[in-house]
Scaffold this motif. Structure first.
Motif, PDB file in Angstrom:
ATOM      1  N   THR A 137     -15.291  -7.933  -7.769  1.00 22.04           N
ATOM      2  CA  THR A 137     -14.961  -6.799  -8.630  1.00 22.04           C
ATOM      3  C   THR A 137     -15.999  -6.648  -9.735  1.00 22.04           C
ATOM      4  O   THR A 137     -16.483  -5.532 -10.012  1.00 22.04           O
ATOM      5  CB  THR A 137     -13.560  -6.990  -9.242  1.00 22.04           C
ATOM      6  N   PRO A 171     -14.036   2.116  -2.394  1.00 20.12           N
ATOM      7  CA  PRO A 171     -13.102   1.470  -1.453  1.00 20.12           C
ATOM      8  C   PRO A 171     -13.092   2.108  -0.067  1.00 20.12           C
ATOM      9  O   PRO A 171     -12.788   1.434   0.915  1.00 20.12           O
ATOM     10  CB  PRO A 171     -11.744   1.609  -2.154  1.00 20.12           C
ATOM     11  N   HIS A 172     -13.441   3.405   0.016  1.00 16.95           N
ATOM     12  CA  HIS A 172     -13.427   4.069   1.310  1.00 16.95           C
ATOM     13  C   HIS A 172     -14.578   3.615   2.216  1.00 16.95           C
ATOM     14  O   HIS A 172     -14.573   3.901   3.414  1.00 16.95           O
ATOM     15  CB  HIS A 172     -13.498   5.589   1.125  1.00 16.95           C
ATOM     16  N   TRP A 174     -19.087  -2.671   4.589  1.00 20.57           N
ATOM     17  CA  TRP A 174     -19.058  -3.787   3.652  1.00 20.57           C
ATOM     18  C   TRP A 174     -20.453  -4.400   3.477  1.00 20.57           C
ATOM     19  O   TRP A 174     -20.883  -4.684   2.362  1.00 20.57           O
ATOM     20  CB  TRP A 174     -18.072  -4.840   4.131  1.00 20.57           C
ATOM     21  N   HIS A 234     -10.029  -7.544   2.497  1.00 17.91           N
ATOM     22  CA  HIS A 234     -10.479  -7.906   1.156  1.00 17.91           C
ATOM     23  C   HIS A 234      -9.271  -8.414   0.374  1.00 17.91           C
ATOM     24  O   HIS A 234      -8.132  -8.242   0.802  1.00 17.91           O
ATOM     25  CB  HIS A 234     -11.080  -6.697   0.441  1.00 17.91           C
ATOM     26  N   THR A 291       0.862  -1.181   0.000  1.00 17.87           N
ATOM     27  CA  THR A 291       0.000   0.000   0.000  1.00 17.87           C
ATOM     28  C   THR A 291       0.904   1.239   0.000  1.00 17.87           C
ATOM     29  O   THR A 291       2.135   1.111   0.088  1.00 17.87           O
ATOM     30  CB  THR A 291      -0.909   0.019   1.241  1.00 17.87           C
ATOM     31  N   TYR A 347     -16.197  -3.061  -5.250  1.00 20.54           N
ATOM     32  CA  TYR A 347     -14.997  -2.298  -4.901  1.00 20.54           C
ATOM     33  C   TYR A 347     -15.012  -0.888  -5.500  1.00 20.54           C
ATOM     34  O   TYR A 347     -13.978  -0.222  -5.537  1.00 20.54           O
ATOM     35  CB  TYR A 347     -13.734  -3.046  -5.367  1.00 20.54           C
ATOM     36  N   THR A 402     -12.359 -12.571  -5.273  1.00 12.47           N
ATOM     37  CA  THR A 402     -12.057 -11.166  -5.553  1.00 12.47           C
ATOM     38  C   THR A 402     -12.546 -10.767  -6.941  1.00 12.47           C
ATOM     39  O   THR A 402     -13.130  -9.688  -7.132  1.00 12.47           O
ATOM     40  CB  THR A 402     -10.542 -10.917  -5.443  1.00 12.47           C
TER      41      THR A 402
END
Length: 478
Positions: A440, A448-449, A457, A416, A325, A445, A436
């Motif tokens: 997607t 994302p925030h 979620w 995630h 990240t 997603y 994933t």
């Protein structure tokens, strides 16, 4: 009320347990307490650790000034001092108690205390250097770094943080080095052998993993006896003919890097001469380096690179495992040995400084500053989006630590893209990656925030009309 005359009611701090204490369990897991060692629980409270260890067929005795005052504390290989120092309100008496326990330890003293992050659980007011509770008990809460320094100053030996709040003080430095070697250098387990053929196969396996032939003194006694009729050059010829070349080359690389890692960590903790190294590491140095001096110089360069922000960030970007990240690299514990050596050194230095927790799932290595966090996701393998149970962080620049539990939180952080934390060849990666990809495509997603916590979620799952069944994403039932 004067601290010189008042004594707390320490017997009230002795709790009953149905399992071994964290410290006793750690010592057993680390192999420091086993069937061949004698154990003294100094300040044994109600005696639950003694009963538990005796139930495991270990040699254990206990002494406690309130619950076992008539017992005579006898010297033992390992002395456990569990949650004793923190309940003594007089600093001088606290120091003397530690000195007495150290004097009774033949090989190892294990010191455990409550930590500063337990303050919210201790109801009372500040008194002297601790907290006085309404029950007239006292608690001096240590930070992990303070505990290690306190034990080192009292015993005059270099200590190791085995886990947060658990410090090992070894009587002899070679025992400390053997402990570190088991933690840092991959342990080459020997396969069980009951005849010459299986013993030779075990030597071949060791050679492939270690990158060199073992010496006789490295072998288990029963295996050495099975091979006693073979001359040394004959055994070497058989092994060289049988060994897998690619595995041998991989073993050479792994042992070379692990030796450098050990020597770098040892400098961080205080490095000794070549003769102080465990015999297996001496042989690794002799096999994979031109000299001990050369090995130490290379390890020193590795430690210097740990201070270079550009180099550390580059190592993180080059790592074939883990999730990178803008601030840190996150790596699952199953893949931690696959990250670049300088990053393994980074994580090991933090663990030596303040202890690696017993339960953790993902390590977070910051490249902005030097701090390591161990994050615990107990349901990582079964929950498609595991929730964070706890976080333990060590800042290597200040040695300050912090702990946060999310156990009682109503809206816990969650993960995630689980496959990104693992090595590409991990058997679970394909299953996690398919999930994933499904998420997607479903648009989960896009914000994302919003998805970093349970509530966010769940709201996104509802917005997209989806729900999870295990690691499968399906349309939500109306």
């Amino acid at each position: 009320m004067s601290g010189l005359h008042w004594e707390s009611d320490r017997r009230l701090t002795a709790i009953g347990r149905t399992a071994l204490s964290v410290a006793a369990r750690q010592a057993v897991v680390d192999g420091e307490v086993n069937a061949s060692t004698s154990v003294l629980d100094y300040g044994s409270g109600r005696g639950d650790d003694v009963r538990g260890l005796c139930g495991m067929q270990f040699q254990a005795q206990g002494w406690d000034p309130f619950f076992a005052p008539d017992a005579t504390p006898r010297p033992a290989d390992v002395v456990l001092m569990t949650y004793v120092l923190n309940v003594i309100e007089d600093p001088e008496e606290r120091h003397q108690a530690l000195q007495r326990a150290w004097g009774l330890a033949k090989r190892l003293l294990v010191v455990t205390t409550r930590l500063t992050w337990d303050r919210s659980k201790v109801q009372g007011r500040q008194y002297e250097d601790g907290v006085l509770t309404s029950r007239q008990t006292f608690q001096h809460l240590f930070s992990p770094a303070e505990l290690r320094s306190y034990v080192e100053e009292t015993t005059s030996v270099r200590c190791v943080s085995a886990a947060p709040g658990i410090v090992y003080a070894f009587k002899k430095d070679d025992a400390r080095l053997r402990y570190l070697a088991r933690k840092i250098v991959p342990h080459a387990d020997w396969l069980a052998s009951d005849d010459t053929g299986s013993a030779i196969a075990a030597v071949v396996g060791y050679t492939e993993r270690r990158g060199r032939l073992p010496r006789l003194e490295e072998m288990p006694l029963e295996m050495a006896n099975l091979l006693a009729h073979l001359r040394s050059n004959e055994l070497q010829r058989i092994v060289k003919k049988t060994v897998d070349t690619e595995k041998l080359e991989a073993g050479v690389k792994a042992s070379t890097l692990s030796t450098l890692l050990f020597l770098a960590v040892e400098l961080f903790n205080g490095r000794g001469p070549y003769g102080s190294l465990p015999i297996s590491l001496q042989l690794d140095v002799r096999t994979f380096f031109s000299s001990y001096k050369e090995a130490c110089m290379r390890a020193d360069r590795l430690l210097l690179k740990l201070r270079d922000d550009t180099y550390v960030r580059g190592a993180m970007q080059a790592s074939k495992v883990g999730k990178l990240t803008p601030t840190a690299l996150y790596v699952h514990r199953r893949a931690i040995d696959r990250i670049p050596t300088v990053l393994r050194l980074y994580e090991h230095c933090a663990s030596i400084a303040a202890g690696r927790p017993a339960s953790w799932t993902v390590a977070k290595l910051r490249h902005q500053g030097r701090a390591v966090s161990w994050l615990d996701y107990p349901e990582f393998d079964t929950d498609p989006h595991p929730k964070l149970h706890s976080s333990y962080m060590v800042d290597l620049t200040t040695l300050k630590t912090s702990f946060k539990s999310y156990e009682d939180s109503a809206n816990r952080p969650l993960l995630h893209r689980k496959h990104e934390f693992l090595a590409p060849d991990d058997p679970d990666v394909s299953k996690y990656r398919r999930l994933t990809q499904s998420e997607t495509r479903a648009g989960l997603y896009r914000n994302p925030h919003l998805i970093g916590t349970e509530e966010g979620w769940e709201a996104e799952l509802e917005r997209c009309g989806r729900e999870l069944r295990g690691h499968r994403l399906v349309r939500r039932r109306s």
